[in-house]
Each structure stands twice: as structure tokens, then as C-alpha cells.
Design a protein around this motif. Structure first.
Motif, PDB file in Angstrom:
ATOM      1  N   ASN A   1      -2.736  15.051   3.119  1.00  0.00           N
ATOM      2  CA  ASN A   1      -2.082  13.741   3.062  1.00  0.00           C
ATOM      3  C   ASN A   1      -0.608  13.884   2.699  1.00  0.00           C
ATOM      4  N   ALA A   2       0.257  13.311   3.528  1.00  0.00           N
ATOM      5  CA  ALA A   2       1.697  13.180   3.281  1.00  0.00           C
ATOM      6  C   ALA A   2       2.469  14.480   3.434  1.00  0.00           C
ATOM      7  N   LEU A   3       1.814  15.637   3.503  1.00  0.00           N
ATOM      8  CA  LEU A   3       2.505  16.922   3.576  1.00  0.00           C
ATOM      9  C   LEU A   3       2.632  17.346   5.034  1.00  0.00           C
ATOM     10  N   ILE A   4       3.882  17.419   5.517  1.00  0.00           N
ATOM     11  CA  ILE A   4       4.144  17.665   6.934  1.00  0.00           C
ATOM     12  C   ILE A   4       4.897  18.982   7.102  1.00  0.00           C
ATOM     13  N   VAL A   5       4.482  19.778   8.062  1.00  0.00           N
ATOM     14  CA  VAL A   5       5.163  21.029   8.391  1.00  0.00           C
ATOM     15  C   VAL A   5       5.676  20.932   9.818  1.00  0.00           C
ATOM     16  N   ASP A   6       6.943  21.288   9.998  1.00  0.00           N
ATOM     17  CA  ASP A   6       7.588  21.240  11.301  1.00  0.00           C
ATOM     18  C   ASP A   6       8.396  22.521  11.464  1.00  0.00           C
ATOM     19  N   GLY A   7       8.596  22.972  12.705  1.00  0.00           N
ATOM     20  CA  GLY A   7       9.444  24.131  12.922  1.00  0.00           C
ATOM     21  C   GLY A   7       8.693  25.299  13.520  1.00  0.00           C
ATOM     22  N   LEU A   8       9.254  26.497  13.350  1.00  0.00           N
ATOM     23  CA  LEU A   8       8.696  27.652  14.036  1.00  0.00           C
ATOM     24  C   LEU A   8       8.921  28.933  13.241  1.00  0.00           C
ATOM     25  N   ASN A   9       8.152  29.961  13.605  1.00  0.00           N
ATOM     26  CA  ASN A   9       8.350  31.307  13.078  1.00  0.00           C
ATOM     27  C   ASN A   9       7.613  32.315  13.947  1.00  0.00           C
ATOM     28  N   THR A  10       7.896  33.591  13.707  1.00  0.00           N
ATOM     29  CA  THR A  10       7.230  34.686  14.407  1.00  0.00           C
ATOM     30  C   THR A  10       6.408  35.469  13.392  1.00  0.00           C
ATOM     31  N   VAL A  11       5.194  35.848  13.767  1.00  0.00           N
ATOM     32  CA  VAL A  11       4.285  36.488  12.824  1.00  0.00           C
ATOM     33  C   VAL A  11       3.659  37.735  13.431  1.00  0.00           C
ATOM     34  N   ASP A  12       3.682  38.817  12.644  1.00  0.00           N
ATOM     35  CA  ASP A  12       2.870  39.996  12.928  1.00  0.00           C
ATOM     36  C   ASP A  12       1.819  40.067  11.837  1.00  0.00           C
ATOM     37  N   ALA A  13       0.546  40.049  12.231  1.00  0.00           N
ATOM     38  CA  ALA A  13      -0.500  39.959  11.222  1.00  0.00           C
ATOM     39  C   ALA A  13      -1.682  40.844  11.560  1.00  0.00           C
ATOM     40  N   ASP A  14      -2.363  41.274  10.486  1.00  0.00           N
ATOM     41  CA  ASP A  14      -3.603  42.024  10.599  1.00  0.00           C
ATOM     42  C   ASP A  14      -4.674  41.315   9.801  1.00  0.00           C
ATOM     43  N   PHE A  15      -5.876  41.245  10.351  1.00  0.00           N
ATOM     44  CA  PHE A  15      -7.019  40.736   9.617  1.00  0.00           C
ATOM     45  C   PHE A  15      -8.088  41.816   9.653  1.00  0.00           C
ATOM     46  N   LYS A  16      -8.293  42.459   8.498  1.00  0.00           N
ATOM     47  CA  LYS A  16      -9.195  43.612   8.447  1.00  0.00           C
ATOM     48  C   LYS A  16      -9.829  43.691   7.076  1.00  0.00           C
ATOM     49  N   ASP A  17     -11.118  43.952   7.052  1.00  0.00           N
ATOM     50  CA  ASP A  17     -11.862  44.109   5.796  1.00  0.00           C
ATOM     51  C   ASP A  17     -11.635  42.918   4.871  1.00  0.00           C
ATOM     52  N   ASN A  18     -11.703  41.712   5.436  1.00  0.00           N
ATOM     53  CA  ASN A  18     -11.572  40.466   4.670  1.00  0.00           C
ATOM     54  C   ASN A  18     -10.208  40.323   3.989  1.00  0.00           C
ATOM     55  N   LEU A  19      -9.198  40.975   4.531  1.00  0.00           N
ATOM     56  CA  LEU A  19      -7.853  40.858   3.977  1.00  0.00           C
ATOM     57  C   LEU A  19      -6.877  40.543   5.090  1.00  0.00           C
ATOM     58  N   LEU A  20      -6.087  39.490   4.890  1.00  0.00           N
ATOM     59  CA  LEU A  20      -5.057  39.104   5.847  1.00  0.00           C
ATOM     60  C   LEU A  20      -3.700  39.544   5.325  1.00  0.00           C
ATOM     61  N   THR A  21      -2.977  40.318   6.109  1.00  0.00           N
ATOM     62  CA  THR A  21      -1.603  40.694   5.760  1.00  0.00           C
ATOM     63  C   THR A  21      -0.711  40.292   6.918  1.00  0.00           C
ATOM     64  N   ALA A  22       0.496  39.815   6.604  1.00  0.00           N
ATOM     65  CA  ALA A  22       1.376  39.328   7.656  1.00  0.00           C
ATOM     66  C   ALA A  22       2.830  39.491   7.261  1.00  0.00           C
ATOM     67  N   VAL A  23       3.659  39.662   8.272  1.00  0.00           N
ATOM     68  CA  VAL A  23       5.112  39.656   8.115  1.00  0.00           C
ATOM     69  C   VAL A  23       5.638  38.534   8.993  1.00  0.00           C
ATOM     70  N   MET A  24       6.356  37.583   8.376  1.00  0.00           N
ATOM     71  CA  MET A  24       6.884  36.429   9.099  1.00  0.00           C
ATOM     72  C   MET A  24       8.397  36.533   9.212  1.00  0.00           C
TER      73      MET A  24
END
Length: 293
Positions: free
Chosen positions: A122-145
Motif C-alpha cells: 500500500n502506497a509504496l511505489i517503485v519506478d525506473g530501471l536497473n541491470t542485474v546479474d544474479a545467481d540463485f543456488k542452494d537457497n541463496l540469492l546473490t546479485a549485483v545491480m
């Protein structure tokens, strides 16, 4: 936001430095030694609206929504990589988000995100863009934005993020988040705009407890550039208005203990103490006449 790699956002703050001269008794550079400096530090932290930042960060990652990382992985139809990874989705309350890029392996993604007035809370809005490199492995998410151009807003308060790099790590349930930020951001409301520069700013969040550990360096450009350094001594609890309601920080040599009566007990480097209001923001401050604004 729901998808694996729909991640954005940040926080900022500082580490401790000390400059002294035994021959001249020179005041250590950057230390907080006066009541005015203590109140200024409190106002800067309150003006960051950490509730907004925390909510935006949580909204911008693949939380317990329909397109969690595990479900996205299950959608794969081929084991040949690289392959296109393109998803357009409706946000939970309003708006949409597009993710376009490549899945380069069974666990790695390189994507470009565009958030279109995306509202998961509620009321919280996100707009815009980014680039992401991400890994999802062994129940862990790591990313560089990178290439972050994000705006997070709620009612009359917002934050624009132009961070050069955001490093992100989370457990699969998104209960514990770790973020490292380098770059610029602008905090704004109806009357003020604050430019802040993050330098190796690190935040660890416990989303269940609403507690945060912040360490690193940040520069506020208000009346004049002001760099402060912070180290968390006791994890802080972020109140609904974005201020700290408990916890203890070391800020430029002074200890800030947040009390439950909306006050802050400050212990200065020489051992003296003072108690100050915790409801001030930059809007309540006035720059000296001889200082640029």
C-alpha cells in the motif's frame, strides 16, 4: 517485486575515523563533540526515511510472491544455455514490471528490469530501471545491480537512486538481507531535497524483526558536504516513521543510544552525555547565513 532479479535499493552510513595531534591538542577531525553536531546527526538519519528504503528494498526483490526464484526456474523448457529470459508481470496492487535478458546457466541470470509505477505494498511505489546479474543456488540469492535509475516513493516522500553498484544477498525466504551500496541518491519531500553519497555502505536487515545493522560511510550535501561514519553497536529497530526506536550506534566517535521515549542519549568522546529529541529532520534545521545551500 516478485521476479528473481527484480531487485533494487539501498541505505547509507559510515565507519569511524580519528585524527589527533598530541602536540597541539587538535580536535579529532570528523568527531561529534557538541550538542549541535549531535542533533544534526540525528536529523540526517531521520531524514533518510529508512522505512521507505526498507520497504522499497523488500518490494523490489522476489519475495513470497507468485514468481519466486524457484518457480521461475521451474518454468525453464530447455537445458541449453544461454536462452532468453523475458517476463512481463502485473504488480500485486497496481502497476507492472518487465524483466528482459538472458539465463546463462541453470542458476545465473543477466537481465534488465523496468518498474512501471509498480506497487506491491500500500502506497509504496517503485519506478525506473536497473541491470542485474544474479545467481540463485542452494537457497541463496546473490546479485549485483548496476545502471540503477530507481525512484521509490510513498505519499509526499521519495528517494531517487543512481547507485553505481549495489551488491545484494538474501536467504531463500528473504528474512535476512545483506546490501552493499556505492553511489548517489536523492531524498526528497514536499519542501526539501537531500543529496547523499554512499561509499561502501553496508546494511544487514532482519525483515521479521525490523532490525538493521549499518556500517560504512555516507556524505550528506545539505548546508555543506558533511561526511559521517557509523558503526552499529546494537542493531537498531526502524519505527513506522522511519526513525530509530531502539539500538545503539557509534557515529563519528560519539555513541547514540535510541530510547523508547523518542529521545536519544548521546555520549561524547570525552565521556559527557546529553539527551536529545529524536523527531527532528533536515526540514527543522536552518543553514547559517554564510554557508552555501
Amino acid at each position: 517485486m516478485k521476479i528473481l532479479l527484480s531487485i533494487s535499493l539501498l541505505f547509507g552510513l559510515f565507519f569511524l575515523g580519528c585524527n589527533s595531534s598530541t602536540s597541539t591538542q587538535e580536535k579529532p577531525k570528523g568527531q561529534i563533540t557538541t550538542a549541535a553536531q549531535a542533533q544534526e546527526a540525528i536529523s540526517y538519519l531521520n531524514s533518510m526515511n529508512l522505512n521507505l528504503i526498507t520497504g522499497g528494498l523488500t518490494q523490489s526483490i522476489p519475495g513470497a510472491n507468485s514468481s519466486s526464484p524457484s518457480k521461475v526456474s521451474a518454468q525453464a523448457t530447455s537445458d541449453e544455455y544461454p536462452k532468453p529470459y523475458d517476463i512481463t508481470r502485473d504488480c500485486k496492487i497496481d502497476g507492472s514490471a518487465d524483466t528482459n535478458g538472458t539465463q546463462t546457466s541453470a542458476t545465473h541470470y543477466h537481465v534488465y528490469n523496468r518498474f512501471n509505477q509498480c506497487q506491491e505494498f500500500n502506497a509504496l511505489i517503485v519506478d525506473g530501471l536497473n541491470t542485474v546479474d544474479a545467481d540463485f543456488k542452494d537457497n541463496l540469492l546473490t546479485a549485483v545491480m548496476t545502471e540503477n535509475e530507481l525512484q521509490i516513493s510513498v505519499r509526499n516522500v521519495g528517494i531517487m537512486i543512481f547507485a553505481n553498484t549495489i551488491y545484494f544477498q538474501s536467504d531463500a525466504a528473504f528474512k535476512e538481507l545483506n546490501v552493499s551500496l556505492n553511489g548517489d541518491a536523492y531524498l526528497f519531500d514536499d519542501t526539501d531535497e537531500i543529496e547523499i553519497d554512499f561509499n561502501d555502505f553496508n546494511v544487514s536487515l532482519d525483515t521479521n524483526q525490523s532490525t538493521a545493522i549499518v556500517n560504512g560511510a555516507i556524505t550528506f550535501n545539505v548546508c555543506e558536504p558533511k561526511t559521517m561514519k557509523i558503526e552499529t553497536l546494537v542493531p537498531v529497530v526502524v519505527a513506522p516513521d522511519g526513525s530509530f526506536s531502539s539500538g545503539k550506534l557509534l557515529i563519528d566517535g560519539a555513541t547514540f543510544e535510541y530510547l523508547d521515549d523518542n529521545r536519544v542519549l548521546v555520549t561524547f568522546p570525552d565521556g559527557t552525555q546529553g539527551t536529545y529529541n529524536n523527531d527532528v529532520t533536515v526540514s527543522d534545521m536552518e543553514c547559517p547565513d554564510d554557508m552555501p545551500t
